[in-house]
Design a protein around this motif. Structure first.
Motif, PDB file in Angstrom:
ATOM      1  N   LEU A  15       0.829  -1.207   0.000  1.00  0.00           N
ATOM      2  CA  LEU A  15       0.000   0.000   0.000  1.00  0.00           C
ATOM      3  C   LEU A  15       0.865   1.260   0.000  1.00  0.00           C
ATOM      4  O   LEU A  15       0.580   2.226  -0.709  1.00  0.00           O
ATOM      5  N   SER A  16       1.944   1.244   0.781  1.00  0.00           N
ATOM      6  CA  SER A  16       2.823   2.415   0.862  1.00  0.00           C
ATOM      7  C   SER A  16       3.508   2.690  -0.473  1.00  0.00           C
ATOM      8  O   SER A  16       3.830   3.839  -0.784  1.00  0.00           O
ATOM      9  N   GLU A  17       3.740   1.639  -1.268  1.00  0.00           N
ATOM     10  CA  GLU A  17       4.387   1.813  -2.564  1.00  0.00           C
ATOM     11  C   GLU A  17       3.399   2.236  -3.639  1.00  0.00           C
ATOM     12  O   GLU A  17       3.746   2.985  -4.555  1.00  0.00           O
ATOM     13  N   GLN A  18       2.154   1.765  -3.534  1.00  0.00           N
ATOM     14  CA  GLN A  18       1.173   2.053  -4.569  1.00  0.00           C
ATOM     15  C   GLN A  18       0.434   3.377  -4.349  1.00  0.00           C
ATOM     16  O   GLN A  18      -0.020   4.003  -5.310  1.00  0.00           O
ATOM     17  N   SER A  19       0.315   3.803  -3.100  1.00  0.00           N
ATOM     18  CA  SER A  19      -0.467   5.002  -2.788  1.00  0.00           C
ATOM     19  C   SER A  19       0.043   6.259  -3.492  1.00  0.00           C
ATOM     20  O   SER A  19      -0.761   7.019  -4.067  1.00  0.00           O
ATOM     21  N   PRO A  20       1.356   6.555  -3.489  1.00  0.00           N
ATOM     22  CA  PRO A  20       1.827   7.759  -4.198  1.00  0.00           C
ATOM     23  C   PRO A  20       1.487   7.729  -5.681  1.00  0.00           C
ATOM     24  O   PRO A  20       1.097   8.755  -6.258  1.00  0.00           O
ATOM     25  N   ALA A  21       1.633   6.553  -6.309  1.00  0.00           N
ATOM     26  CA  ALA A  21       1.321   6.447  -7.735  1.00  0.00           C
ATOM     27  C   ALA A  21      -0.164   6.688  -7.992  1.00  0.00           C
ATOM     28  O   ALA A  21      -0.551   7.368  -8.954  1.00  0.00           O
ATOM     29  N   LEU A  22      -1.011   6.129  -7.123  1.00  0.00           N
ATOM     30  CA  LEU A  22      -2.458   6.303  -7.273  1.00  0.00           C
ATOM     31  C   LEU A  22      -2.861   7.759  -7.049  1.00  0.00           C
ATOM     32  O   LEU A  22      -3.661   8.320  -7.820  1.00  0.00           O
ATOM     33  N   ALA A  23      -2.295   8.378  -6.018  1.00  0.00           N
ATOM     34  CA  ALA A  23      -2.625   9.778  -5.726  1.00  0.00           C
ATOM     35  C   ALA A  23      -2.204  10.692  -6.872  1.00  0.00           C
ATOM     36  O   ALA A  23      -2.955  11.596  -7.273  1.00  0.00           O
ATOM     37  N   THR A  24      -1.019  10.462  -7.423  1.00  0.00           N
ATOM     38  CA  THR A  24      -0.540  11.269  -8.545  1.00  0.00           C
ATOM     39  C   THR A  24      -1.416  11.071  -9.773  1.00  0.00           C
ATOM     40  O   THR A  24      -1.733  12.023 -10.495  1.00  0.00           O
TER      41      THR A  24
END
Length: 301
Positions: free
Chosen positions: A281-290
């Motif tokens: 989740l910590s790795e995917q969250s920035p990509a999803l937010a961007t």
């Protein structure tokens, strides 16, 4: 992992002849397996290592680390990619590679570069920063020749999270029994196919603290690079670029639940599964937010 310093730490750019000679004379690391505790990497070296690893894709790459040694620490000033034939699980050096290394060191001496080769680096595409059995054997052999450090970088996790996934390691001497509580084994997700190797090698090496530094010139160069690449940043989706890695993460979690990850696999407990899920989740969250932010700004009318 420490955040790169924005101040010019001038002492790290100064080659101290006396310190170097004192170390070569006393060799304190030969009597203390835990003598080295830190690795300081310049922005130039870090950029070269990450770019080399990312260009390698799903194949492992390898290179040399140029720098010097100060009390209890390695200072990495530059990185030299090597012409290595890599696979998805290992890198193999041959005679041509050895000759390439010799020519590089001879050329460095001719142009007055005082730094020496103090280590090596290689990549683990998608399976984290740790030392495999082959890595430990290679590093142990290198340490017999002098003070040496191994750096491992994961290009997939670096691109997925937006943070450099990197680790620096040294192996213990043969027969040495490491302290039970070393405090250097934070939770990392290991693919089910590599858990056995990871577990078998866990007591053969220890992790050094890694930090980064850059000069005022480095800052200017990186700012110029950022200006040239901003259009690519806006038009690229990290979710799409890293989709294969994110899919692999999901498959690994399914295998942790079912215990169907291959020979010797078993169901993971809830704590381990929760940690793996939080890591993903910590790795995917920035990509999803961007991705969502770009959609709101440039697509949604």
């Amino acid at each position: 992992m420490a955040v790169p310093s924005t101040n010019w730490e001038s002492e790290l750019y100064t080659y101290d002849v006396k310190t170097s000679h004192d170390f070569l004379f006393s060799q304190p690391h030969t009597n203390d397996p835990l003598y080295f505790s830190q690795v300081k990497v310049s922005a130039v070296a870090l950029l070269k290592i990450v770019m080399h690893a990312c260009n390698g894709g799903n194949l492992e790459i390898m290179g040399l680390l140029s720098g010097r040694i100060i009390p209890h620490a390695f200072i990495i000033m530059d990185a030299l990619p090597l012409p290595i034939e890599g696979t998805e699980t290992r890198v193999t050096a041959d005679d041509e590679t050895a000759q390439y290394m010799i020519r590089y060191m001879e050329s460095s001496e001719k142009v007055g570069r005082k730094e020496n080769v103090v280590g090596w680096y290689h990549s683990h595409p998608g399976f984290g920063c740790w030392m495999s059995g082959i890595d430990c054997d290679t590093q142990s052999l290198n340490q017999q020749l002098g003070a040496y450090v191994a750096i491992v970088v994961d290009p997939y996790r670096t691109m997925a999270s937006g943070r450099v996934e990197i680790g620096a390691f040294r192996t213990y001497p043969i027969g040495y029994v490491p302290p039970k509580d070393r405090g250097d084994n934070p939770y990392i997700t290991i693919p089910t196919g590599k858990i056995d190797d990871w577990g078998k090698q866990a007591n053969r090496y220890y992790k050094l603290e890694t930090s980064f530094f850059k000069s005022a010139t480095d800052i200017q160069v990186m700012e110029q690079l950022a200006k040239k690449s901003w259009t690519n940043t806006l038009t690229t989706s990290a979710l799409v670029v890293n989709s294969s890695y994110f899919t692999l993460q999901a498959q690994e979690q399914v295998q942790m639940i079912t215990g169907e990850g291959g020979t010797g696999s078993k169901k993971s407990d809830k704590t381990q599964l929760r940690k793996a899920s939080m890591k993903a989740l910590s790795e995917q969250s920035p990509a999803l937010a961007t991705h969502i932010l770009k959609h709101l700004i440039f697509v949604k009318q």
